[in-house]
Design an enzyme around this catalytic site. Structure first.
Site, short mmCIF file in Angstrom:
data_model
loop_
_atom_site.label_atom_id
_atom_site.label_comp_id
_atom_site.label_asym_id
_atom_site.label_seq_id
_atom_site.Cartn_x
_atom_site.Cartn_y
_atom_site.Cartn_z
CB SER A 322 -4.28 -11.67 2.44
OG SER A 322 -5.19 -11.03 3.32
CD1 TRP A 325 -4.22 -4.81 -0.46
CD2 TRP A 325 -4.97 -4.94 1.63
NE1 TRP A 325 -5.27 -3.94 -0.35
CE2 TRP A 325 -5.76 -4.00 0.92
CE3 TRP A 325 -5.28 -5.19 2.97
CZ2 TRP A 325 -6.81 -3.31 1.52
CZ3 TRP A 325 -6.32 -4.50 3.55
CH2 TRP A 325 -7.08 -3.58 2.84
CG HIS A 326 -3.88 -6.41 6.18
ND1 HIS A 326 -4.17 -7.53 5.45
CD2 HIS A 326 -5.05 -5.99 6.72
CE1 HIS A 326 -5.47 -7.79 5.54
NE2 HIS A 326 -6.02 -6.88 6.30
N GLY A 327 0.17 -4.16 5.17
CA GLY A 327 1.20 -3.23 5.57
C GLY A 327 2.60 -3.72 5.27
CG PHE A 478 -4.15 -1.63 7.09
CD1 PHE A 478 -2.83 -1.66 7.49
CD2 PHE A 478 -5.12 -2.03 7.96
CE1 PHE A 478 -2.48 -2.09 8.75
CE2 PHE A 478 -4.79 -2.47 9.24
CZ PHE A 478 -3.48 -2.50 9.63
#
Length: 478
Positions: A322, A325-327, A478
């Site tokens: 997770s 996934w954001h960066g 993102f």
């Protein structure tokens, strides 16, 4: 095209009029209009990336049909992995190529070997993380035989590119959104009014709360070594409300806009800062992403079944993924690890499902125990947000260490009165609307019409007073 721009203020009424007055009698033409409007909406930012959406649409539409035609398991797995590799491959290239190259070079430099990196000037397509996960859920559900593929390419293209939630979610499942493109839609005045009310609240969150908090949060984070510990806590609080107002505001505008066109999207935020533990927080924060990872990563790994070691492993995997996934930054992975560490004690003691209802469900005010639980959860969340906001891991650790210096007991240098008052009013409204899909969904409905209109006009005026330069939404990156 930004929701908080003049462009969108012109674009939305035009599409609305065409949709309900020009092509209302034809479901197919309505869907075609949605596809065209969605491509215009996305192409307004950079038309060159329209090809990516079209490519993902064609790949997953075709694979969906092929999955239905064969019952041979090897062929079905090959088709599924084709969809996964193509979608994740595109996402990985645009989002993580330079990250992996840079870290590869640094790893060799550590052992005294210098390598000349071959990085590219890659522009990250807006929303690629969102529509990639949306199309992946479609093929995965067909593979699992939980969903039948559509044979309507226009409806599927509309599902993938639906402009209200295209660039920052909510991440919709095909099982919920796709069937809505098959049914004839009639204009519903009540739904439209509710949609406008939700859009209004979303704009308030974004323009009044998030953008104003951003001004002070940016100054404090960019110059954190110059401030006291108490001011650093204020900076973390401002960022917490910035990212919440920004992202949940986008979701409210997206859901409200969808209702104008007769669609119902899933709730994406449910007053997460009133959570009594981290498990509850993650059931209320970015719900569409949390449930996506739960259903397509966590449960296939074994979820909370199996040995304690397996459960711990799965929790860390889900939170690290997770974060990633954001960066493409180690700060996001540390943020994920922190949340996993917060979550583990609840899982081990089997208390991760202890708070499934809204806080103070049967009363207007929380108990002292609930206040303490909310305060502790919010405090832990603030520390994690520091890593999310910081540019580097070193900066994040330094910021957090400085938060616990003796100057914690000093008066903060940054305490804008107008913003503190706005935040207090905002939190009050969110509290009394915590049982609703969005805070002002049913607030004030029992009041006379002139009172309700006065309140709405006050919100509109407040948006214009505190609104300034158009600012992008945080989750666009993102």
């Amino acid at each position: 095209m930004l929701f908080n721009s003049i462009d969108f203020a012109i674009f939305l009424p035009i599409v609305f009029v065409l949709y309900w007055l020009v092509v209302q009698k034809s479901l197919r033409l309505q869907n075609v209009l949605i596809v065209v409007a969605s491509y215009v909406f996305y192409g307004w930012w950079d038309y060159r990336f329209l090809g990516l959406i079209l490519f993902s649409t064609l790949i997953d539409y075709t694979i969906g049909i092929l999955l239905q035609k064969t019952s041979i398991e090897k062929q079905r797995k090959a088709l599924l992995w084709t969809s996964i590799c193509v979608n994740i491959g595109l996402l990985g290239f645009f989002k993580y190529y330079n990250f992996f190259v840079d870290n590869f070079v640094e790893a060799f430099s550590f052992f005294g070997r210098e390598i000349q990196p071959n990085t590219l000037n890659i522009i990250l397509p807006v929303g690629i993380s969102f529509y990639t996960f949306q199309t992946l859920s479609y093929t995965i559900d067909i593979y699992r035989r939980k969903l039948k593929p559509t044979k309507d390419p226009i409806a599927f293209a509309a599902f993938v590119s639906f402009f209200p939630q295209l660039v920052a979610g909510p991440i919709e499942r095909a099982s919920n959104l796709l069937p809505q493109f098959y049914k004839k839609r009639q204009f519903n005045y009540s739904n439209a009014v509710d949609g406008l009310r939700q859009i209004l609240w979303g704009l308030f969150k974004k323009i009044v709360i998030a953008d104003n908090c951003a001004q002070f949060a940016n100054v404090i984070f960019d110059n954190y070594t110059e401030y006291s510990a108490s001011t650093l806590w204020v900076g973390a609080i401002f960022f917490a409300f910035q990212i919440y107002g920004d992202f949940s505001g986008y979701s409210d505008i997206a859901i409200g806009t969808s209702r104008l066109f007769g669609f119902n999207l899933k709730q994406n935020f449910a007053v997460p800062y009133f959570s009594r533990d981290i498990a509850e927080f993650w059931r209320r924060w970015h719900i569409s992403l949390s449930t996506w990872f739960r259903d397509y990563v966590y449960i296939p790994l074994g979820g909370s079944r199996g040995s304690k070691w397996s459960q711990v492993r799965n929790v860390f995997i889900i939170f690290i993924v997770s974060g990633f996934w954001h960066g493409a930054n180690w700060t996001f992975m540390i943020w994920g690890v922190l949340n996993a560490c917060y979550f583990l004690p609840l899982l081990i003691m089997k208390k991760n499902r202890m708070h499934t209802d809204v806080v103070a469900a049967n009363s207007s005010l929380p108990t002292f125990k609930e206040i303490a639980s909310i305060g502790l959860t919010f405090g832990l969340t603030l520390i994690a947000w520091v890593f999310f906001r910081s540019d580097t891991v070193v900066q994040a650790f330094d910021y957090v260490l400085r938060m616990f210096q003796w100057t914690f007991f000093s008066v903060p240098e940054s305490r804008p009165r107008y913003l503190i008052i706005l935040l207090m009013l905002f939190i009050t409204v969110e509290w009394f609307g915590r049982r609703q899909l969005f805070a002002i969904e049913k607030l004030w409905l029992s009041y006379p019409r002139w009172v309700r209109l006065t309140i709405y006009y006050v919100i509109v005026i407040t948006i214009f007073i505190f609104g300034g330069k158009e600012q992008e939404f945080i989750y666009f990156q993102f």
